[in-house]
Design a protein around this motif. Structure first.
Motif, PDB file in Angstrom:
ATOM      1  N   SER A   1       0.845  -1.191   0.000  1.00  0.00           N
ATOM      2  CA  SER A   1       0.000   0.000   0.000  1.00  0.00           C
ATOM      3  C   SER A   1       0.884   1.246   0.000  1.00  0.00           C
ATOM      4  N   PRO A   2       0.432   2.302  -0.644  1.00  0.00           N
ATOM      5  CA  PRO A   2       1.214   3.545  -0.623  1.00  0.00           C
ATOM      6  C   PRO A   2       1.278   4.093   0.793  1.00  0.00           C
ATOM      7  N   ASP A   3       2.252   4.950   1.019  1.00  0.00           N
ATOM      8  CA  ASP A   3       2.380   5.552   2.343  1.00  0.00           C
ATOM      9  C   ASP A   3       1.067   6.238   2.722  1.00  0.00           C
ATOM     10  N   LYS A   4       0.674   6.047   3.970  1.00  0.00           N
ATOM     11  CA  LYS A   4      -0.567   6.648   4.463  1.00  0.00           C
ATOM     12  C   LYS A   4      -0.447   8.175   4.427  1.00  0.00           C
ATOM     13  N   VAL A   5      -1.488   8.813   3.906  1.00  0.00           N
ATOM     14  CA  VAL A   5      -1.526  10.274   3.892  1.00  0.00           C
ATOM     15  C   VAL A   5      -1.787  10.752   5.315  1.00  0.00           C
ATOM     16  N   VAL A   6      -0.906  11.591   5.822  1.00  0.00           N
ATOM     17  CA  VAL A   6      -1.033  12.109   7.182  1.00  0.00           C
ATOM     18  C   VAL A   6      -1.135  13.627   7.117  1.00  0.00           C
ATOM     19  N   PRO A   7      -2.167  14.215   7.705  1.00  0.00           N
ATOM     20  CA  PRO A   7      -2.295  15.679   7.638  1.00  0.00           C
ATOM     21  C   PRO A   7      -1.221  16.371   8.462  1.00  0.00           C
ATOM     22  N   THR A   8      -0.863  17.572   8.043  1.00  0.00           N
ATOM     23  CA  THR A   8       0.012  18.427   8.835  1.00  0.00           C
ATOM     24  C   THR A   8      -0.852  19.105   9.904  1.00  0.00           C
TER      25      THR A   8
ATOM     26  N   PRO B   1      -5.686  15.624   0.271  1.00  0.00           N
ATOM     27  CA  PRO B   1      -6.166  14.589  -0.647  1.00  0.00           C
ATOM     28  C   PRO B   1      -5.659  13.191  -0.260  1.00  0.00           C
ATOM     29  N   GLY B   2      -6.606  12.239  -0.247  1.00  0.00           N
ATOM     30  CA  GLY B   2      -6.246  10.868   0.085  1.00  0.00           C
ATOM     31  C   GLY B   2      -6.355  10.536   1.557  1.00  0.00           C
ATOM     32  N   ALA B   3      -6.627  11.527   2.388  1.00  0.00           N
ATOM     33  CA  ALA B   3      -6.738  11.264   3.828  1.00  0.00           C
ATOM     34  C   ALA B   3      -8.011  10.485   4.129  1.00  0.00           C
ATOM     35  N   THR B   4      -7.938   9.606   5.117  1.00  0.00           N
ATOM     36  CA  THR B   4      -9.077   8.819   5.591  1.00  0.00           C
ATOM     37  C   THR B   4      -9.164   8.999   7.108  1.00  0.00           C
ATOM     38  N   PRO B   5     -10.237   8.519   7.733  1.00  0.00           N
ATOM     39  CA  PRO B   5     -10.283   8.605   9.201  1.00  0.00           C
ATOM     40  C   PRO B   5      -9.076   7.959   9.873  1.00  0.00           C
TER      41      PRO B   5
ATOM     42  N   SER C   1      -6.117   8.162   8.885  1.00  0.00           N
ATOM     43  CA  SER C   1      -5.006   9.113   8.829  1.00  0.00           C
ATOM     44  C   SER C   1      -4.884   9.876  10.142  1.00  0.00           C
ATOM     45  N   LEU C   2      -6.000  10.077  10.829  1.00  0.00           N
ATOM     46  CA  LEU C   2      -5.969  10.779  12.114  1.00  0.00           C
ATOM     47  C   LEU C   2      -5.213   9.957  13.144  1.00  0.00           C
ATOM     48  N   ARG C   3      -5.378   8.643  13.097  1.00  0.00           N
ATOM     49  CA  ARG C   3      -4.637   7.759  14.017  1.00  0.00           C
ATOM     50  C   ARG C   3      -3.144   7.845  13.730  1.00  0.00           C
ATOM     51  N   HIS C   4      -2.773   7.894  12.449  1.00  0.00           N
ATOM     52  CA  HIS C   4      -1.365   8.063  12.087  1.00  0.00           C
ATOM     53  C   HIS C   4      -0.829   9.391  12.619  1.00  0.00           C
ATOM     54  N   TYR C   5      -1.637  10.416  12.523  1.00  0.00           N
ATOM     55  CA  TYR C   5      -1.224  11.730  13.020  1.00  0.00           C
ATOM     56  C   TYR C   5      -0.875  11.629  14.508  1.00  0.00           C
ATOM     57  N   GLY C   6      -1.743  10.982  15.285  1.00  0.00           N
ATOM     58  CA  GLY C   6      -1.480  10.846  16.716  1.00  0.00           C
ATOM     59  C   GLY C   6      -0.223  10.063  17.007  1.00  0.00           C
ATOM     60  N   ALA C   7      -0.005   8.967  16.237  1.00  0.00           N
ATOM     61  CA  ALA C   7       1.185   8.135  16.464  1.00  0.00           C
ATOM     62  C   ALA C   7       2.461   8.916  16.163  1.00  0.00           C
ATOM     63  N   ILE C   8       2.456   9.635  15.043  1.00  0.00           N
ATOM     64  CA  ILE C   8       3.655  10.395  14.659  1.00  0.00           C
ATOM     65  C   ILE C   8       3.922  11.527  15.645  1.00  0.00           C
TER      66      ILE C   8
ATOM     67  N   SER D   1       5.626  -5.192  17.778  1.00  0.00           N
ATOM     68  CA  SER D   1       6.386  -3.981  17.459  1.00  0.00           C
ATOM     69  C   SER D   1       6.445  -3.745  15.954  1.00  0.00           C
ATOM     70  N   ALA D   2       6.381  -4.836  15.150  1.00  0.00           N
ATOM     71  CA  ALA D   2       6.441  -4.678  13.699  1.00  0.00           C
ATOM     72  C   ALA D   2       5.239  -3.884  13.187  1.00  0.00           C
ATOM     73  N   VAL D   3       4.082  -4.091  13.817  1.00  0.00           N
ATOM     74  CA  VAL D   3       2.891  -3.346  13.414  1.00  0.00           C
ATOM     75  C   VAL D   3       3.035  -1.887  13.823  1.00  0.00           C
ATOM     76  N   ALA D   4       3.524  -1.649  15.024  1.00  0.00           N
ATOM     77  CA  ALA D   4       3.705  -0.278  15.492  1.00  0.00           C
ATOM     78  C   ALA D   4       4.714   0.475  14.623  1.00  0.00           C
ATOM     79  N   LEU D   5       5.714  -0.234  14.113  1.00  0.00           N
ATOM     80  CA  LEU D   5       6.727   0.414  13.280  1.00  0.00           C
ATOM     81  C   LEU D   5       6.141   0.926  11.973  1.00  0.00           C
ATOM     82  N   GLN D   6       4.998   0.355  11.556  1.00  0.00           N
ATOM     83  CA  GLN D   6       4.363   0.839  10.335  1.00  0.00           C
ATOM     84  C   GLN D   6       3.892   2.285  10.506  1.00  0.00           C
ATOM     85  N   TYR D   7       3.747   2.725  11.758  1.00  0.00           N
ATOM     86  CA  TYR D   7       3.314   4.086  12.031  1.00  0.00           C
ATOM     87  C   TYR D   7       4.501   5.043  12.169  1.00  0.00           C
ATOM     88  N   GLN D   8       5.722   4.516  11.967  1.00  0.00           N
ATOM     89  CA  GLN D   8       6.909   5.374  12.066  1.00  0.00           C
ATOM     90  C   GLN D   8       7.094   6.121  10.751  1.00  0.00           C
ATOM     91  N   SER D   9       6.018   6.730  10.269  1.00  0.00           N
ATOM     92  CA  SER D   9       6.074   7.471   9.016  1.00  0.00           C
ATOM     93  C   SER D   9       6.853   8.764   9.213  1.00  0.00           C
TER      94      SER D   9
END
Length: 405
Positions: free
Chosen positions: A185-192, A331-335, A337-344, A365-373
């Protein structure tokens, strides 16, 4: 003539194997094997056909491939149904499937299996060639939608594998290498932060606090839609030295998630059955307090967030709306993406991997590392800090090295 010993210990020849008796106008065939009596699942129109059935049973025993007539009948019923029927039965009858997964599988069956000729092929007659024709036709139709094609193929593979496991089928004919593997999957779109603020202004007022709680507390949509007053743990804080009363310390107990399937709500433990406690950032606390005062349901069990019609928020409906609201902002953000924002943001605040895993509710930890965007602009910030480290820190301009020359 071959002799065989029945379950009663008596030697029998093929001709003497079993018994045939007439019952009205029809004939019944029976035999004993391994101490049990077996009867043909149906009667026969004449004695010859009954004898043929007994001879076939004899051959199965002689070849070592015998199973009871009742079990063979049951297997026959399983394989004498179409592929489409088999997939539908598996989706409806298999255990531990989340309602959302069951809905998605039915969608894959309805749109990517049922319309194709393979759906009408009997399970017993299914061949690798049938699978190849179906898969190639899917690829032509779906084009770049590789995720859909892989999902439909993986579903049929799983159904056939279940039939292999219970010995209904000898082998799984879904053998195309990698056909069921989801593409990267492409990198998750994360809002600024600026985009998040714009999103908060764009969404309907009913959802503005929910969006911020989802982002700053890294919640899944199915978790925050089920958040209730009883899930908020409150700790009043003492007045500070400056005489200012700080906001209460709030902790969210994430113990459940909810999905709407048709008109029925399904509530269960969070994903991975892992509950957790999430500390609310202080700047969000006043927003939650306002939400509780003005827009939440009353009572200990009252929902914190409601939709525009003052009912529980459907994660699916919110997701459709969110993509539209975010289209020209992020563009491309989904609900999610908000979880990714919190993790980052949590990581940028200095959280360790273990702390991030606790925030997200991950055991792996491998799953959590996916949020190390990499957040937008983060590389530029880090590069600037590296240059700061390269700048000289000694302001004394005296050249002491001359004495060493």
């Amino acid at each position: 003539m071959t002799k065989k010993t029945d379950g009663d210990g008596k030697a029998r020849t093929r001709a003497a194997f079993g018994t045939i008796d007439q019952r009205g106008p029809r004939w019944r065939a029976r035999y004993s094997y391994r101490g049990r009596r077996y009867t043909a699942p149906r009667t026969f129109g004449d004695e010859r056909r009954a004898r043929v059935w007994l001879n076939n049973e004899w051959d199965l025993i002689d070849k070592g491939v015998w199973v009871s007539p009742a079990e063979r009948e049951k297997r026959g019923q399983r394989v004498n149904i179409s592929v489409g029927q088999a997939v539908e039965h598996w989706i409806d009858s298999t255990g531990k499937l989340a309602p959302s997964s069951r809905t998605r599988y039915h969608s894959l069956r309805r749109n990517h299996i049922t319309p194709y000729p393979v759906a009408k092929v009997l399970i017993a007659d299914l061949t690798p060639a049938d699978i190849d024709d179906w898969y190639n036709a899917m690829q032509r139709k779906n084009g770049t939608k590789k995720t859909t094609t892989a999902g439909a193929y993986a579903l049929l593979h799983t159904v056939l594998q279940a039939l292999v496991r219970n010995e209904t089928l000898p082998r799984n004919v879904c053998t195309i290498d990698g056909a069921g593997t989801q593409p990267d999957s492409p990198d998750k779109v994360v809002p600024t932060p600026v985009q998040l603020a714009a999103l908060v202004e764009r969404v309907p007022k009913a959802y503005r606090v929910a969006v911020q709680v989802a982002a700053w507390c890294a919640l899944r949509p199915a978790e925050w839609v089920e958040l209730r007053r009883k899930d908020i743990e409150r700790h009043p804080q003492p007045v500070g030295p400056d005489g200012v009363q700080p906001p209460d310390r709030l902790v969210l107990h994430i113990d459940r998630q909810a999905h709407l399937d048709g008109s029925e709500w399904h509530v269960k433990l969070p994903k991975g059955e892992k509950t957790r406690r999430v500390e609310v950032p202080p700047h969000i606390v006043p927003l939650i307090d306002e939400q509780l005062r003005e827009r939440s349901q009353s009572g200990h069990d009252g929902l914190v967030f409601l939709n525009t019609e003052k009912r529980q928020v459907s994660p699916a409906n919110f997701g459709k709306g969110f993509k539209k609201w975010a289209a020209d902002i992020c563009p491309g953000a989904t609900p999610h993406s908000l979880r990714h924002y919190g993790a980052i943001t949590h990581q940028q605040a200095g959280a360790t991997l273990r702390e991030t895993m606790d925030l997200l509710g991950h055991s792996n930890s491998a799953v959590a590392l996916q949020y190390q965007s990499v957040a937008h602009g983060r590389m530029s910030t880090l590069a600037a800090r590296m240059s700061d480290l390269a700048a000289p820190t000694n302001t004394d301009t005296t050249d002491d090295t001359k004495d060493d020359q």
